[in-house]
Design a protein around this motif. Structure first.
Motif, PDB file in Angstrom:
ATOM      1  N   ALA A 235       0.827  -1.205   0.000  1.00 25.14           N
ATOM      2  CA  ALA A 235       0.000   0.000   0.000  1.00 25.14           C
ATOM      3  C   ALA A 235       0.862   1.257   0.000  1.00 25.14           C
ATOM      4  CB  ALA A 235      -0.946  -0.011   1.202  1.00 25.14           C
ATOM      5  N   GLU A 236       1.934   1.239   0.781  1.00 27.23           N
ATOM      6  CA  GLU A 236       2.831   2.394   0.847  1.00 27.23           C
ATOM      7  C   GLU A 236       3.654   2.530  -0.434  1.00 27.23           C
ATOM      8  OE1 GLU A 236       2.703   4.682   2.922  1.00 27.23           O
ATOM      9  OE2 GLU A 236       2.171   3.954   4.922  1.00 27.23           O
ATOM     10  N   LEU A 237       4.072   1.407  -1.002  1.00 26.94           N
ATOM     11  CA  LEU A 237       4.839   1.451  -2.252  1.00 26.94           C
ATOM     12  C   LEU A 237       3.974   1.971  -3.402  1.00 26.94           C
ATOM     13  CD1 LEU A 237       6.751  -1.956  -1.992  1.00 26.94           C
ATOM     14  CD2 LEU A 237       7.712   0.320  -1.644  1.00 26.94           C
ATOM     15  N   ASP A 238       2.753   1.487  -3.471  1.00 32.90           N
ATOM     16  CA  ASP A 238       1.858   1.911  -4.550  1.00 32.90           C
ATOM     17  C   ASP A 238       1.527   3.403  -4.467  1.00 32.90           C
ATOM     18  OD1 ASP A 238       1.792  -0.602  -5.668  1.00 32.90           O
ATOM     19  OD2 ASP A 238      -0.053  -1.212  -4.661  1.00 32.90           O
ATOM     20  N   ARG A 239       1.519   3.923  -3.262  1.00 26.58           N
ATOM     21  CA  ARG A 239       1.297   5.362  -3.082  1.00 26.58           C
ATOM     22  C   ARG A 239       2.545   6.170  -3.442  1.00 26.58           C
ATOM     23  NH1 ARG A 239      -0.070   6.283   2.899  1.00 26.58           N
ATOM     24  NH2 ARG A 239       0.077   8.464   2.213  1.00 26.58           N
ATOM     25  N   GLY A 240       3.688   5.485  -3.561  1.00 28.14           N
ATOM     26  CA  GLY A 240       4.931   6.174  -3.856  1.00 28.14           C
ATOM     27  C   GLY A 240       5.540   6.870  -2.654  1.00 28.14           C
ATOM     28  N   ARG A 241       5.086   6.505  -1.459  1.00 30.22           N
ATOM     29  CA  ARG A 241       5.552   7.205  -0.257  1.00 30.22           C
ATOM     30  C   ARG A 241       6.828   6.599   0.304  1.00 30.22           C
ATOM     31  NH1 ARG A 241       5.368   8.238   5.048  1.00 30.22           N
ATOM     32  NH2 ARG A 241       4.684   6.161   5.668  1.00 30.22           N
ATOM     33  N   LEU A 242       6.971   5.261   0.216  1.00 26.31           N
ATOM     34  CA  LEU A 242       8.136   4.578   0.773  1.00 26.31           C
ATOM     35  C   LEU A 242       8.849   3.780  -0.314  1.00 26.31           C
ATOM     36  CD1 LEU A 242       6.686   3.164   4.136  1.00 26.31           C
ATOM     37  CD2 LEU A 242       7.941   5.308   3.778  1.00 26.31           C
ATOM     38  N   ARG A 243      10.073   3.340   0.032  1.00 26.73           N
ATOM     39  CA  ARG A 243      10.855   2.463  -0.824  1.00 26.73           C
ATOM     40  C   ARG A 243      11.169   1.181  -0.056  1.00 26.73           C
ATOM     41  NH1 ARG A 243      15.666   6.433  -2.514  1.00 26.73           N
ATOM     42  NH2 ARG A 243      15.265   7.251  -0.425  1.00 26.73           N
ATOM     43  N   ALA A 244      11.476   0.123  -0.799  1.00 28.32           N
ATOM     44  CA  ALA A 244      11.784  -1.154  -0.140  1.00 28.32           C
ATOM     45  C   ALA A 244      12.904  -1.872  -0.880  1.00 28.32           C
ATOM     46  CB  ALA A 244      10.544  -2.048  -0.083  1.00 28.32           C
ATOM     47  N   ALA A 245      13.715  -2.585  -0.118  1.00 31.98           N
ATOM     48  CA  ALA A 245      14.764  -3.456  -0.657  1.00 31.98           C
ATOM     49  C   ALA A 245      14.672  -4.759   0.127  1.00 31.98           C
ATOM     50  CB  ALA A 245      16.138  -2.813  -0.496  1.00 31.98           C
ATOM     51  N   LEU A 246      14.281  -5.834  -0.535  1.00 31.48           N
ATOM     52  CA  LEU A 246      13.896  -7.063   0.148  1.00 31.48           C
ATOM     53  C   LEU A 246      14.691  -8.262  -0.357  1.00 31.48           C
ATOM     54  CD1 LEU A 246      10.028  -6.586  -0.288  1.00 31.48           C
ATOM     55  CD2 LEU A 246      11.430  -5.772   1.631  1.00 31.48           C
ATOM     56  N   ASP A 247      15.334  -8.968   0.555  1.00 30.52           N
ATOM     57  CA  ASP A 247      15.935 -10.249   0.200  1.00 30.52           C
ATOM     58  C   ASP A 247      15.060 -11.393   0.690  1.00 30.52           C
ATOM     59  OD1 ASP A 247      18.117 -11.861  -0.893  1.00 30.52           O
ATOM     60  OD2 ASP A 247      18.484 -12.442   1.189  1.00 30.52           O
ATOM     61  N   VAL A 248      14.097 -11.085   1.547  1.00 33.01           N
ATOM     62  CA  VAL A 248      13.153 -12.083   2.065  1.00 33.01           C
ATOM     63  C   VAL A 248      11.747 -11.527   1.914  1.00 33.01           C
ATOM     64  CG1 VAL A 248      14.730 -13.228   3.666  1.00 33.01           C
ATOM     65  CG2 VAL A 248      13.532 -11.167   4.405  1.00 33.01           C
ATOM     66  N   THR A 249      10.798 -12.407   1.676  1.00 29.84           N
ATOM     67  CA  THR A 249       9.423 -11.987   1.433  1.00 29.84           C
ATOM     68  C   THR A 249       8.458 -12.944   2.119  1.00 29.84           C
ATOM     69  OG1 THR A 249       9.287 -13.281  -0.614  1.00 29.84           O
ATOM     70  CG2 THR A 249       9.992 -10.971  -0.821  1.00 29.84           C
ATOM     71  N   ASP A 250       7.212 -12.548   2.144  1.00 26.35           N
ATOM     72  CA  ASP A 250       6.135 -13.402   2.633  1.00 26.35           C
ATOM     73  C   ASP A 250       4.979 -13.266   1.654  1.00 26.35           C
ATOM     74  OD1 ASP A 250       4.617 -15.102   4.223  1.00 26.35           O
ATOM     75  OD2 ASP A 250       3.894 -13.473   5.503  1.00 26.35           O
ATOM     76  N   PRO A 251       4.681 -14.302   0.848  1.00 27.50           N
ATOM     77  CA  PRO A 251       5.210 -15.672   0.908  1.00 27.50           C
ATOM     78  C   PRO A 251       6.603 -15.779   0.294  1.00 27.50           C
ATOM     79  CG  PRO A 251       3.707 -15.480  -0.927  1.00 27.50           C
ATOM     80  CD  PRO A 251       3.655 -14.163  -0.200  1.00 27.50           C
ATOM     81  N   GLU A 252       7.205 -16.948   0.518  1.00 29.32           N
ATOM     82  CA  GLU A 252       8.513 -17.236  -0.052  1.00 29.32           C
ATOM     83  C   GLU A 252       8.595 -18.716  -0.391  1.00 29.32           C
ATOM     84  OE1 GLU A 252      12.999 -17.129   1.600  1.00 29.32           O
ATOM     85  OE2 GLU A 252      11.903 -15.247   1.877  1.00 29.32           O
TER      86      GLU A 252
END
Length: 308
Positions: A235-252
């Motif tokens: 929700a935050e990424l789609d709004r363009g408000r935050l950024r993320a860098a992920l090596d682990v996710t849910d689901p995985e």
């Protein structure tokens, strides 16, 4: 008596050609059949969660040695009498290096630069940086400490460390307790998740957590996927408000078509933080040392005492 040891790699079979040890090549994720009878299992975390139950079906199993630090996945499948060890000391450096790579790639807009390269378009990109940023580091264990060590040369404005309990480390670093996190979040330009997955940390990074971060903040997760509420992050990424860098996710593993793959301002790598040649060398040496010691009757090292 011969110690039968299940190992996932041929290099471990070769290294364990020792009188008194029978190494058996078997991979928990890839082998089509369940394991043969053995006293010791040396294993990595299976990428297919359904394969985890295979541990419980190994006849005669007395000890499991994990080629990782994380151990939560195996606990419910471990025979009650079996001991458990991990590869603490062999994994931290590779994981910390990958964490910094993810953060730098995101802050310095390398995905955008790569896209421009493919388009053969020379256009300068103004970016943020670790230099001068306030970093909130969640985790003060081996991986967290290795990350903190690598952050220092980039001259962040400050690194604030948070763990389950407040304390002062030997080097003078003040570690804040998790109960202080609400007051710390609004200060952070970068939040690094380097925590284990427990009942207390599951979905710790939820909608409320994320809402307290300043616009443009980066969330980097190299801990465990379930610590972050994926829907709240999306929700935050789609709004363009935050950024993320992920090596682990849910689901995985992250399935094809999952919105995280194409979310704006999101860098995803496939749980590869520890996957380096040096890690493979170190973790193999540690496993061989563990098995040699067991053959000699030594007490296993890196025992996982917390089986809760």
């Amino acid at each position: 008596m011969t110690l039968r040891v299940l190992v996932p790699w041929q290099r471990l079979v070769d290294a364990l050609q020792i009188p008194g040890i029978e190494p058996i090549l078997w991979h928990i994720n890839d082998d089509p059949e369940d394991a043969p009878e053995a006293e010791v299992l040396v294993t990595e975390r299976p990428s297919n969660p359904e394969r985890r139950t295979r541990v419980a079906r190994i006849k005669g199993l007395q000890h499991v040695h994990l080629l990782s630090i994380g151990y939560e996945w195996v606990l419910e499948h471990l025979p009650q009498h079996a001991t458990l060890t991990n590869s603490r000391g062999a994994v931290e450096d590779a994981t910390a290096e990958h964490c910094l790579a993810l953060i730098l790639a995101s802050l310095r807009e390398l995905p955008q630069a790569l896209e421009q390269q493919r388009e053969q378009r020379w256009e300068r990109i103004w970016t943020s940086s670790l230099h001068g940023s306030t970093v909130l580091l969640l985790g003060a264990g081996g991986v967290g400490s290795a990350i903190a060590e690598r952050l220092a040369p980039f001259k962040p404005a400050q690194v604030i460390t948070v763990a389950s309990k407040s304390r002062t480390l030997d080097d003078g670093t003040v570690v804040h307790g998790i109960d202080a996190i609400e007051a710390l979040l609004p200060q952070a330009d970068v939040v690094i998740v380097a925590l284990p997955h427990t009942a207390r940390t599951e979905k710790l990074v939820n909608a409320e957590f994320l809402s307290q971060l300043r616009d443009g903040a980066l969330l980097a997760n190299i801990g465990r996927g379930p610590i972050v509420d994926a829907e709240a992050l999306l929700a935050e990424l789609d709004r363009g408000r935050l950024r993320a860098a992920l090596d682990v996710t849910d689901p995985e593993p992250l399935p094809s078509g999952h919105p995280l793959w194409t979310a704006p301002n999101c860098v995803v790598t496939p749980h590869m933080a520890g996957d380096t040649g040096e890690f493979l060398k170190l973790v193999s040496e540690l496993a061989v040392r563990q098995i040699r010691g067991m053959l000699a009757g030594d007490e296993p090292f890196n025992i996982v005492a917390d089986r809760s």
